[in-house]
Design a protein around this motif. Structure first.
Motif, short mmCIF file in Angstrom:
data_model
loop_
_atom_site.label_atom_id
_atom_site.label_comp_id
_atom_site.label_asym_id
_atom_site.label_seq_id
_atom_site.Cartn_x
_atom_site.Cartn_y
_atom_site.Cartn_z
N ASN A 112 0.80 -1.22 0.00
CA ASN A 112 0.00 0.00 0.00
C ASN A 112 0.84 1.27 0.00
O ASN A 112 0.40 2.30 0.50
N ILE A 113 2.03 1.22 -0.56
CA ILE A 113 2.87 2.41 -0.59
C ILE A 113 2.43 3.29 -1.75
O ILE A 113 2.28 2.84 -2.89
N MET A 114 2.20 4.55 -1.43
CA MET A 114 1.79 5.52 -2.45
C MET A 114 2.71 6.73 -2.35
O MET A 114 3.19 7.07 -1.27
N ALA A 115 2.93 7.39 -3.47
CA ALA A 115 3.73 8.61 -3.50
C ALA A 115 2.85 9.75 -4.02
O ALA A 115 1.96 9.54 -4.85
N TYR A 116 3.10 10.95 -3.51
CA TYR A 116 2.31 12.12 -3.90
C TYR A 116 3.25 13.19 -4.42
O TYR A 116 4.36 13.37 -3.92
N VAL A 117 2.76 13.92 -5.41
CA VAL A 117 3.56 14.95 -6.04
C VAL A 117 3.63 16.20 -5.16
O VAL A 117 4.66 16.86 -5.07
#
Length: 134
Positions: A112-117
């Motif tokens: 569930n790893i997410m990256a955000y700008v």
């Protein structure tokens, strides 16, 4: 067991796992200097060590005893039963396996790893997950 085979086993123990052998002989037989005794006697006593002795576990490439494996497995099963009986829909993750962690098989969970700008993108997702959309 044949005397020649015992001597080969002792030679392997000394060459690869001498510290464990010394500890086991001291603990089991109160022998602190196995080199001062006849070689055949040292080989016989070394081969007579319990299967859960340090040196035998190391020779087998095992980190824990079968009894410890069984206990860790029981803890894992009880944890899994508790998780299955709980309300899993509330986001409780499946419990990690103690046995796999001990044996070195537990892999990092990256599902569930997410990256955000931007910070705003993160806050929008945070609010959506918290039910504060609007």
């Amino acid at each position: 067991m044949q005397p020649g085979k015992k001597l080969l086993i002792l030679a392997h123990m000394v060459a690869h796992h001498e510290d464990a052998l010394i500890c086991d002989l001291a603990e089991t037989y109160a022998i602190y200097d196995y080199r001062s005794m006849p070689c055949r006697m040292a080989a016989t006593l070394s081969c007579g060590l319990r299967n859960d002795s340090r040196v035998k576990l190391e020779m087998a490439g095992v980190k824990i005893t079968p009894e410890q494996m069984m206990l860790a497995s029981i803890v894992d099963r009880i944890g899994m039963i508790g998780w299955m009986m709980s309300d899993r829909r509330k986001g409780r993750k499946r419990p990690a396996s103690i046995l796999q962690a001990i044996m070195g098989e537990e892999k990092a969970r990256n599902e569930n790893i997410m990256a955000y700008v931007s910070g705003q993108e993160f806050m929008d997702e945070w609010n959506r997950l918290a039910g504060k959309e609007g």
